[in-house]
Design a protein around this motif. Structure first.
Motif, PDB file in Angstrom:
ATOM      1  N   GLN A 112     -33.173   9.537 -21.024  1.00  0.00           N
ATOM      2  CA  GLN A 112     -33.315   8.088 -20.928  1.00  0.00           C
ATOM      3  C   GLN A 112     -34.702   7.724 -20.396  1.00  0.00           C
ATOM      4  OE1 GLN A 112     -31.017   5.554 -21.605  1.00  0.00           O
ATOM      5  NE2 GLN A 112     -32.436   3.962 -20.955  1.00  0.00           N
ATOM      6  N   THR A 113     -35.120   8.405 -19.345  1.00  0.00           N
ATOM      7  CA  THR A 113     -36.440   8.161 -18.763  1.00  0.00           C
ATOM      8  C   THR A 113     -37.554   8.474 -19.761  1.00  0.00           C
ATOM      9  OG1 THR A 113     -35.599   8.677 -16.549  1.00  0.00           O
ATOM     10  CG2 THR A 113     -37.980   8.773 -16.863  1.00  0.00           C
ATOM     11  N   TYR A 172     -25.798   9.423 -12.660  1.00  0.00           N
ATOM     12  CA  TYR A 172     -26.580   9.833 -13.823  1.00  0.00           C
ATOM     13  C   TYR A 172     -26.139   9.065 -15.067  1.00  0.00           C
ATOM     14  CZ  TYR A 172     -28.303  14.022 -11.328  1.00  0.00           C
ATOM     15  OH  TYR A 172     -28.899  14.896 -10.458  1.00  0.00           O
ATOM     16  N   LEU A 173     -24.840   9.071 -15.315  1.00  0.00           N
ATOM     17  CA  LEU A 173     -24.316   8.449 -16.534  1.00  0.00           C
ATOM     18  C   LEU A 173     -24.556   6.947 -16.550  1.00  0.00           C
ATOM     19  CD1 LEU A 173     -21.000  10.492 -16.863  1.00  0.00           C
ATOM     20  CD2 LEU A 173     -23.059  10.706 -18.280  1.00  0.00           C
ATOM     21  N   ASP A 174     -24.546   6.335 -15.367  1.00  0.00           N
ATOM     22  CA  ASP A 174     -24.759   4.882 -15.295  1.00  0.00           C
ATOM     23  C   ASP A 174     -26.172   4.483 -15.713  1.00  0.00           C
ATOM     24  OD1 ASP A 174     -22.174   4.489 -14.478  1.00  0.00           O
ATOM     25  OD2 ASP A 174     -22.663   4.301 -12.340  1.00  0.00           O
ATOM     26  N   THR A 175     -27.104   5.427 -15.671  1.00  0.00           N
ATOM     27  CA  THR A 175     -28.488   5.103 -16.055  1.00  0.00           C
ATOM     28  C   THR A 175     -28.697   5.159 -17.566  1.00  0.00           C
ATOM     29  OG1 THR A 175     -29.314   7.386 -15.938  1.00  0.00           O
ATOM     30  CG2 THR A 175     -29.308   6.120 -13.886  1.00  0.00           C
ATOM     31  N   VAL A 176     -27.745   5.741 -18.287  1.00  0.00           N
ATOM     32  CA  VAL A 176     -27.931   6.014 -19.710  1.00  0.00           C
ATOM     33  C   VAL A 176     -27.400   4.849 -20.539  1.00  0.00           C
ATOM     34  CG1 VAL A 176     -27.438   7.608 -21.604  1.00  0.00           C
ATOM     35  CG2 VAL A 176     -27.723   8.496 -19.274  1.00  0.00           C
ATOM     36  N   ASP A 177     -28.306   4.101 -21.187  1.00  0.00           N
ATOM     37  CA  ASP A 177     -27.867   2.987 -22.029  1.00  0.00           C
ATOM     38  C   ASP A 177     -28.630   2.909 -23.345  1.00  0.00           C
ATOM     39  OD1 ASP A 177     -30.347   2.078 -21.250  1.00  0.00           O
ATOM     40  OD2 ASP A 177     -29.583   0.432 -20.005  1.00  0.00           O
ATOM     41  N   THR A 217     -29.803  11.630 -18.465  1.00  0.00           N
ATOM     42  CA  THR A 217     -30.546  10.683 -17.626  1.00  0.00           C
ATOM     43  C   THR A 217     -32.049  10.957 -17.696  1.00  0.00           C
ATOM     44  OG1 THR A 217     -30.575   9.607 -15.467  1.00  0.00           O
ATOM     45  CG2 THR A 217     -30.425  11.994 -15.447  1.00  0.00           C
ATOM     46  N   GLN A 218     -32.435  12.227 -17.835  1.00  0.00           N
ATOM     47  CA  GLN A 218     -33.854  12.530 -18.024  1.00  0.00           C
ATOM     48  C   GLN A 218     -34.332  12.069 -19.407  1.00  0.00           C
ATOM     49  OE1 GLN A 218     -35.607  16.230 -16.785  1.00  0.00           O
ATOM     50  NE2 GLN A 218     -33.871  16.736 -15.486  1.00  0.00           N
ATOM     51  N   ALA A 228     -23.458  10.407 -24.461  1.00  0.00           N
ATOM     52  CA  ALA A 228     -23.039   9.914 -23.147  1.00  0.00           C
ATOM     53  C   ALA A 228     -21.527   9.705 -23.102  1.00  0.00           C
ATOM     54  CB  ALA A 228     -23.772   8.614 -22.829  1.00  0.00           C
ATOM     55  N   ALA A 248     -25.038  15.549 -18.203  1.00  0.00           N
ATOM     56  CA  ALA A 248     -25.386  14.271 -17.566  1.00  0.00           C
ATOM     57  C   ALA A 248     -26.837  14.244 -17.117  1.00  0.00           C
ATOM     58  CB  ALA A 248     -24.453  14.025 -16.379  1.00  0.00           C
TER      59      ALA A 248
END
Length: 606
Positions: free
Chosen positions: A546-547, A483-488, A543-544, A496, A539
């Motif tokens: 981010q989407t 999850y955390l890896d998707t957040v940028d 990630t949601q 994050a 987390a």
């Protein structure tokens, strides 16, 4: 106006709960497999309207005129007759015929396969907007018994399974589980009910007392009992299906019962005694009683001495049902609060314009989002495991994640529902405390949620078992890191970083507890369960978010950041001196779902 205008509503009734709950819409769209969401949307919308109009009105009436038990007829024969108000009977027919249980077990019209269990939980959520913990309990137990028979019955009980999964009310059989005994409580291994095989009748006969039996007159009840020479403790328990009617006459359905003038005669019923109904704080819509088995006929479910394992499977579904019901109560309490705040004026303006109430409504909305996203992620894992099992496959990661997240979801959401319902009552003031307002019933019904299907202490110990015995910590760590890896996105960076730091601290805490003695591990279990909820939810929300940001919507970024700031971040002077005006600046976005692009959260974070 942009978003939902709650001044259009007088109260949280005579509306469509599906259309008003955008959080549920988003979560179900996210977790339904394949094309199911698009296909099921019309069913969800139709059910949301039925619940918001007819079932909501029925629920208030049934709460005042609940079921009544007449154990004996005028000649003194045991009749175990539970008299239900017409309003509750109508709700029962509407809900079951809408497929609240059936759709997840038998293909609904227009499909060749059942919908996933995610659909069952989504429908139950909508039902809980009106019925809170009342009729939701029988519906959940009916699904639970169907689940157990699907997993463990060898086909001998097919007639009962068909009744449990029927969407025709006349052919319906409701389910229940009589587990608690006076001397045992949560100590399941202390169960004293015995089972003896009767060769002449070709069935088992149960003898014993069950102390807290909800949906007491269900047509198909599961009960645990001990067969002769079985070992002590949970290892010696077997699962039995106890029919309401005499099984020699076949499965007694709702239609069969209603065909009689009053209650079916004693000769048609199975031998048992419903002593009395409990006078409860809430959930008055569901009859909860004490039952004496007196050589009562029953059928063995699956293999002998596997009852505890089978009960655990039902508990997984029941605990998730409990959590989903809690989220629905929060949704209804929040809706009532939003409408009241928008339409109630004080000192010349709607009370929704006062900063303190704006902060409260924002945090209530964030709580609802947090509870719902966590619970439906647990639902997703449950549904994935069951779909794989039906296909003859394994889903090890889904199974482990479901085992860990389920007790955490039930533990945390039950407490959150009580807090949310209590504050919804406070927002209405004195009117919220009287019976004419739904908020007092929401609070009464919510209060049972930490008790049903295991208290917080029991659930906390189950979390420890899931980590230690089933190795759930490994997939948990991988999922959260993924999850955390998707957040940028820059606007999520600070939140994050906070979640990442707390995530590593949580893993350290898990490792530390694994090396501690059992006493200390138990002392820390509840804190650990809540820590898991906070980190995982943070987390997942990020990630949601981010989407959503990538799709041009910044609302969930604000929700995620508020949750992380409130639950995981540390603040000097408890945040009083930081000058933050989050609730006032973003009230319309979070509470009313006003549209917001991805730039607004970024500007707020500068």
């Amino acid at each position: 106006m942009d978003g939902v205008d709650y001044t259009d509503y007088d109260r949280g009734r005579y509306c469509n709960y599906w259309e008003l709950d955008r959080t549920l819409q988003r979560e179900l769209e996210r977790i339904y497999p394949n094309d199911e969401f698009g296909w099921a949307t019309s069913r969800l919308r139709e059910f949301g309207a039925v619940v918001g109009h007819t079932i909501a009105e029925n629920a208030d009436h049934a709460d005042e005129h609940g079921p009544e038990l007449r154990t004996y007829d005028r000649e003194g024969n045991v009749q175990n007759y539970v008299d239900y108000p017409a309003s509750l009977k109508e709700t029962e027919r509407l809900a079951y015929e809408a497929g609240v249980v059936a759709d997840a077990f038998e293909a609904p019209p227009g499909r060749v396969e059942p919908l996933s269990h995610s659909h069952y939980f989504g429908m139950l959520y909508l039902l809980s907007y009106a019925e809170t913990s009342g009729f939701v309990c029988p519906a959940a137990m009916t699904a639970g018994v169907a689940h157990v028979l699907e997993l463990f019955d060898d086909g001998d009980l097919e007639a009962y399974y068909e009744g449990l999964t029927s969407r025709d009310h006349d052919d319906l059989i409701e389910g229940a589980m009589f587990l608690t005994e006076k001397q045992g409580g949560s100590d399941v291994g202390a169960i004293e009910t015995t089972a003896e095989y009767d060769e002449e009748s070709d069935c088992w006969r149960l003898t014993g007392e069950k102390w807290f039996c909800s949906n007491v007159d269900a047509e198909g009840t599961l009960a645990l009992a001990r067969t002769p020479d079985a070992p002590e403790g949970t290892a010696g328990l077997s699962m039995f299906l106890v029919p309401h009617g005499d099984p020699e006459r076949g499965a007694l359905t709702k239609g069969d019962r209603e065909a009689f003038d009053g209650n079916p005669p004693a000769a048609v019923l199975n031998r048992q005694r419903y002593r009395r109904l409990k006078d409860k704080l809430g959930t008055t819509n569901v009859p909860t009683g004490e039952v004496e088995f007196e050589g009562t006929k029953a059928y063995l479910v699956g293999q002998k001495e596997r009852g505890f394992e089978q009960m655990a499977e039902m508990l997984n579904l029941e605990r998730l049902s409990n959590a989903v019901g809690a989220c629905g109560i929060m949704g209804r309490a929040l809706l009532e609060s939003k409408i009241h705040a928008a339409t109630r004026e004080a000192f010349g303006q709607p009370i929704a314009e006062f900063p303190l109430l704006q902060a409260d409504l924002v945090d209530m909305a964030v709580d609802h989002e947090a509870a719902t996203v966590f619970t439906f992620e647990a639902v997703r894992y449950f549904s994935e495991r069951e779909r794989a099992r039906r296909d003859g496959e394994e889903a090890e990661t889904a199974a482990k994640m479901m085992r860990l997240l389920t007790p955490v979801a039930k533990l945390r959401t039950a407490r959150m529902a009580i807090d949310t319902a209590s504050y919804a009552m406070e927002i209405r003031g004195g009117d919220g405390y009287v019976e004419e307002a739904v908020t007092e019933r929401l609070l009464r019904d919510a209060q049972v949620l930490p008790i049903w299907e295991g208290t917080e202490n029991v659930l906390s110990l189950d979390v420890i078992r899931a980590l230690d015995r089933e190795g759930a910590h490994e997939p948990f760590a991988e999922v959260v890191q993924a999850y955390l890896d998707t957040v940028d996105h820059p606007t999520l960076a600070d939140a994050a970083e906070t979640v990442e730091s707390e995530y590593h601290d949580l893993l350290s805490a898990m490792a530390d507890l694994a090396g501690r003695d059992e006493e200390y591990a138990q002392l820390s279990a509840k804190r650990l369960a809540n820590y898991i909820f906070d980190v995982f939810t943070g987390a997942l929300l990020l990630t949601q978010a981010q989407t959503e940001l990538e799709a041009g919507n910044g609302r969930l970024a604000l929700v995620a950041r508020r949750f992380v700031e409130r639950e995981l971040a540390s603040h000097d002077a408890r945040g009083i001196t930081d000058g933050e005006r989050f609730a006032v600046e973003h009230f319309d976005v979070i509470v009313k779902f006003a549209s917001v692009g991805p730039d607004t959260p970024a500007e707020d974070g500068d």
